[in-house]
Write an enzyme that holds these catalytic residues in place. Structure first.
Site, PDB file in Angstrom:
ATOM      1  N   ASP A  91      43.575  47.136  41.384  1.00 14.27           N
ATOM      2  CA  ASP A  91      44.481  46.265  42.140  1.00 14.27           C
ATOM      3  C   ASP A  91      44.910  45.044  41.312  1.00 14.27           C
ATOM      4  O   ASP A  91      45.869  44.360  41.672  1.00 14.27           O
ATOM      5  CB  ASP A  91      43.909  45.839  43.503  1.00 14.27           C
ATOM      6  CG  ASP A  91      42.470  45.383  43.476  1.00 14.27           C
ATOM      7  OD1 ASP A  91      41.753  45.729  42.524  1.00 14.27           O
ATOM      8  OD2 ASP A  91      42.055  44.693  44.420  1.00 14.27           O
ATOM      9  N   HIS A 116      44.262  37.511  48.079  1.00 10.44           N
ATOM     10  CA  HIS A 116      43.480  38.745  47.925  1.00 10.44           C
ATOM     11  C   HIS A 116      42.781  39.027  49.259  1.00 10.44           C
ATOM     12  O   HIS A 116      41.562  39.199  49.331  1.00 10.44           O
ATOM     13  CB  HIS A 116      42.459  38.592  46.787  1.00 10.44           C
ATOM     14  CG  HIS A 116      41.818  39.882  46.364  1.00 10.44           C
ATOM     15  ND1 HIS A 116      40.909  40.554  47.134  1.00 10.44           N
ATOM     16  CD2 HIS A 116      41.968  40.627  45.246  1.00 10.44           C
ATOM     17  CE1 HIS A 116      40.514  41.649  46.503  1.00 10.44           C
ATOM     18  NE2 HIS A 116      41.154  41.712  45.367  1.00 10.44           N
ATOM     19  N   HIS A 154      39.953  45.924  37.548  1.00 14.05           N
ATOM     20  CA  HIS A 154      40.053  46.715  38.769  1.00 14.05           C
ATOM     21  C   HIS A 154      41.539  47.025  38.958  1.00 14.05           C
ATOM     22  O   HIS A 154      42.388  46.177  38.679  1.00 14.05           O
ATOM     23  CB  HIS A 154      39.555  45.919  39.989  1.00 14.05           C
ATOM     24  CG  HIS A 154      38.199  46.307  40.476  1.00 14.05           C
ATOM     25  ND1 HIS A 154      37.387  45.429  41.162  1.00 14.05           N
ATOM     26  CD2 HIS A 154      37.518  47.487  40.427  1.00 14.05           C
ATOM     27  CE1 HIS A 154      36.250  46.047  41.496  1.00 14.05           C
ATOM     28  NE2 HIS A 154      36.313  47.286  41.067  1.00 14.05           N
TER      29      HIS A 154
HETATM   30 ZN   LIG Z   1      37.998  43.482  41.989  1.00  8.78          ZN
END
Ligand SMILES: [Zn+2]
Length: 311
Positions: free
Chosen positions: A97, A276, A95
């Protein structure tokens, strides 16, 4: 023959002197693992107060980077970790990020003096990504090799695609294990456990509550877990055109702070670090609210992650 008291004292004193003269802080520093949160915001959108997901574990001067969100190279510099000391890079999943600055970390570490091998570990298509990144930057790389006398970058980078859990590597500093976590639709997605001499550190990656992760994290000293604060998600997605889909996506493949506490309790870890964070910077969600949510199901220490926080 029995030693006199003065002789014994002298020997003890000498031994103590030798130990303190030869080992002191150096031996401790070598054995002591450092964990620094480089970026603690969930999601790829750049934020003012938190950088994108990344952390580094340093043992004996060797840096193990886990995830490469936007700005990871600069965050390492701000943390005082020499870029040339990066030895291993782990991606939990593909992903943006977590991987947006994967290639940039390699390239910028090289411009900062990296001349030693780097191993990169993570899910497919890590090999293809690495190859394409090198191609995309071939002009700059070739120019700097010729103009600045640098050694070639590409031969330094060794890519290992991971498709299942198990022992990833063991070296003189750490043993690293991976497990499959549950982050649909991104498959595979991994959590990693680092067992150093002094302690064990687990990074969840992105996942909804995962039995595999509970197993991986059994008895760990530190569990860094992704966390969302569900009551604030409506505010987070307000105003974006894809709000319903985004909300459903966030809620379906991440872990609430309450559930992160459940996971930490089930794994018997000592410290739970919430990172996160989703939402990453909602002033109405205070540290205490995060802590209270996680502590509903976990009685160990709870830390709300902050960029550049060292644990
Ligand atoms: Zn993710």
């Amino acid at each position: 023959m029995p030693m006199s008291n003065s002789r014994r004292q002298f020997l003890c004193g000498t031994a103590a002197l030798t130990v303190s003269a030869l080992s002191p802080a150096l031996a401790d520093a070598q054995k002591t693992s450092r964990l620094i949160l480089l970026g603690t915001a969930g999601g790829p959108r750049p934020r003012k107060t938190r950088s994108a997901p990344a952390q580094v574990i340093v043992v004996n001067g060797t840096a193990y980077v886990v995830d490469c969100g936007d700005g990871v190279a600069r965050q390492l510099v701000l943390a005082g970790i020499p870029l040339a000391s990066v030895r291993h890079v782990f991606l939990t999943h593909q992903h943006s990020d977590h991987n947006a600055d994967y290639g940039n970390l390699l390239l910028l570490a090289w411009t900062a003096g990296l001349r030693t091998r780097v191993d990169a570990w993570g899910p497919p298509p890590l090999e293809q990504m690495t190859r394409h990144f090198m191609e995309m930057n071939s002009y700059d790389i070739a120019t700097r090799i010729k103009d600045e006398g640098r050694i070639p970058l590409q031969p330094l980078v060794h890519v290992h695609e991971l498709r299942k859990g198990g022992v990833v590597l063991q070296d003189e500093n750490v043993r690293v294990r991976a497990t499959l976590v549950d982050h649909p639709p991104v498959v595979p997605a991994f959590g990693y456990r680092f067992d150093a001499e002094d302690r064990s550190i687990v990074i969840s990656g992105d996942t909804r509550p995962s039995d595999n992760l509970i197993e991986l994290a059994q008895g760990a000293d530190i569990l860094v877990h992704d966390a969302l604060y569900a009551p604030a998600i409506d505010r987070l997605v307000a105003g974006v055109p894809n709000a319903p889909d985004l909300k459903r996506s966030i809620l379906s493949h991440h872990t609430t702070a309450e559930d992160a506490g459940r996971v930490a309790h089930a794994a018997g870890v000592k410290t739970l670090v919430l990172s996160h964070l989703i939402p990453p910077e909602d002033p109405e969600v205070t540290d205490q609210m995060w802590i209270d949510a996680a502590s509903a199901n976990f009685h160990g220490r709870v830390v709300v992650g902050k960029d550049l926080l060292e644990l």
